[in-house]
Design a protein around this motif. Structure first.
Motif, PDB file in Angstrom:
ATOM      1  N   THR A   1       1.641   0.699   6.682  1.00  0.00           N
ATOM      2  CA  THR A   1       1.094  -0.339   5.802  1.00  0.00           C
ATOM      3  C   THR A   1       1.961  -0.543   4.564  1.00  0.00           C
ATOM      4  O   THR A   1       1.638  -1.394   3.740  1.00  0.00           O
ATOM      5  CB  THR A   1      -0.331   0.010   5.352  1.00  0.00           C
ATOM      6  OG1 THR A   1      -0.314   1.252   4.653  1.00  0.00           O
ATOM      7  CG2 THR A   1      -1.266   0.085   6.529  1.00  0.00           C
TER       8      THR A   1
ATOM      9  N   SER B   1      -7.468  -0.911   7.645  1.00  0.00           N
ATOM     10  CA  SER B   1      -8.493  -1.905   7.964  1.00  0.00           C
ATOM     11  C   SER B   1      -8.319  -3.180   7.149  1.00  0.00           C
ATOM     12  O   SER B   1      -8.936  -4.202   7.462  1.00  0.00           O
ATOM     13  CB  SER B   1      -9.883  -1.324   7.707  1.00  0.00           C
ATOM     14  OG  SER B   1     -10.032  -1.015   6.339  1.00  0.00           O
ATOM     15  N   LEU B   2      -7.485  -3.173   6.113  1.00  0.00           N
ATOM     16  CA  LEU B   2      -7.249  -4.360   5.301  1.00  0.00           C
ATOM     17  C   LEU B   2      -6.128  -5.229   5.845  1.00  0.00           C
ATOM     18  O   LEU B   2      -6.030  -6.400   5.513  1.00  0.00           O
ATOM     19  CB  LEU B   2      -6.907  -3.955   3.863  1.00  0.00           C
ATOM     20  CG  LEU B   2      -7.986  -3.197   3.102  1.00  0.00           C
ATOM     21  CD1 LEU B   2      -7.459  -2.766   1.749  1.00  0.00           C
ATOM     22  CD2 LEU B   2      -9.220  -4.042   2.948  1.00  0.00           C
ATOM     23  N   VAL B   3      -5.276  -4.654   6.684  1.00  0.00           N
ATOM     24  CA  VAL B   3      -4.120  -5.373   7.209  1.00  0.00           C
ATOM     25  C   VAL B   3      -4.489  -5.986   8.558  1.00  0.00           C
ATOM     26  O   VAL B   3      -4.864  -5.256   9.471  1.00  0.00           O
ATOM     27  CB  VAL B   3      -2.919  -4.416   7.362  1.00  0.00           C
ATOM     28  CG1 VAL B   3      -1.736  -5.143   7.946  1.00  0.00           C
ATOM     29  CG2 VAL B   3      -2.571  -3.799   6.028  1.00  0.00           C
TER      30      VAL B   3
ATOM     31  N   PRO C   1      -7.760   3.998   4.660  1.00  0.00           N
ATOM     32  CA  PRO C   1      -8.578   2.784   4.553  1.00  0.00           C
ATOM     33  C   PRO C   1      -7.762   1.499   4.504  1.00  0.00           C
ATOM     34  O   PRO C   1      -8.267   0.439   4.836  1.00  0.00           O
ATOM     35  CB  PRO C   1      -9.373   2.985   3.268  1.00  0.00           C
ATOM     36  CG  PRO C   1      -8.673   4.035   2.519  1.00  0.00           C
ATOM     37  CD  PRO C   1      -7.924   4.869   3.509  1.00  0.00           C
ATOM     38  N   THR C   2      -6.499   1.563   4.123  1.00  0.00           N
ATOM     39  CA  THR C   2      -5.712   0.332   4.054  1.00  0.00           C
ATOM     40  C   THR C   2      -5.408  -0.234   5.430  1.00  0.00           C
ATOM     41  O   THR C   2      -5.098  -1.415   5.559  1.00  0.00           O
ATOM     42  CB  THR C   2      -4.387   0.586   3.314  1.00  0.00           C
ATOM     43  OG1 THR C   2      -3.703   1.667   3.942  1.00  0.00           O
ATOM     44  CG2 THR C   2      -4.635   0.896   1.867  1.00  0.00           C
TER      45      THR C   2
ATOM     46  N   PHE D   1       0.847  -1.178   0.000  1.00  0.00           N
ATOM     47  CA  PHE D   1       0.000   0.000   0.000  1.00  0.00           C
ATOM     48  C   PHE D   1       0.887   1.234   0.000  1.00  0.00           C
ATOM     49  O   PHE D   1       1.996   1.213   0.516  1.00  0.00           O
ATOM     50  CB  PHE D   1      -0.911   0.024   1.231  1.00  0.00           C
ATOM     51  CG  PHE D   1      -1.701  -1.233   1.417  1.00  0.00           C
ATOM     52  CD1 PHE D   1      -2.759  -1.527   0.575  1.00  0.00           C
ATOM     53  CD2 PHE D   1      -1.391  -2.129   2.415  1.00  0.00           C
ATOM     54  CE1 PHE D   1      -3.483  -2.681   0.742  1.00  0.00           C
ATOM     55  CE2 PHE D   1      -2.118  -3.282   2.582  1.00  0.00           C
ATOM     56  CZ  PHE D   1      -3.170  -3.560   1.746  1.00  0.00           C
TER      57      PHE D   1
END
Length: 112
Positions: A63, A89-91, A86-87, A57
């Motif tokens: 991130t 919340s993806l990790v 927002p990334t 990212f």
């Protein structure tokens, strides 16, 4: 020439769509075969230059490289601050943090 029914037109459109999907898979297989040597050369270059992990990212510094991230950089403003990017919340959290607390619910005693 007789007028085609709507169902015939739908079947023809469906057959065209399926053939295009099949052609895209065939093209992908052909390109993979053509570019296999370039992938091997790229791997040798990575080893030779001793490159680090892949940058997943580009937004937040914590991130970018997950293996080199500062664990407290996500709380750069304060611990209760909202996630800016927002990334985040993806990790998922690191395995070292989740493994220690995995059985915490089984070890905790429920008061009467």
């Amino acid at each position: 020439m007789p007028v085609a029914r709507r169902s015939h037109r739908a079947l023809i459109a469906l057959a065209c769509a399926v053939s295009l999907v099949a052609a895209s898979f065939a093209d992908a297989a052909w390109l993979r075969q053509q570019r296999a040597a370039a992938g091997v050369r790229m791997g040798e270059l990575v080893v030779q230059l001793q490159l680090t992990d892949l940058c997943l990212f580009t937004e937040a510094r914590y991130t970018r490289h997950l293996s080199q991230a500062d664990l407290h950089s996500a709380f750069q403003d304060h611990p209760l601050g909202l996630e800016h990017f927002p990334t985040g919340s993806l990790v998922p959290p690191p395995a070292s943090l989740t493994a220690a607390n995995e059985r915490l619910d089984r070890e905790t005693e429920v008061p009467d």
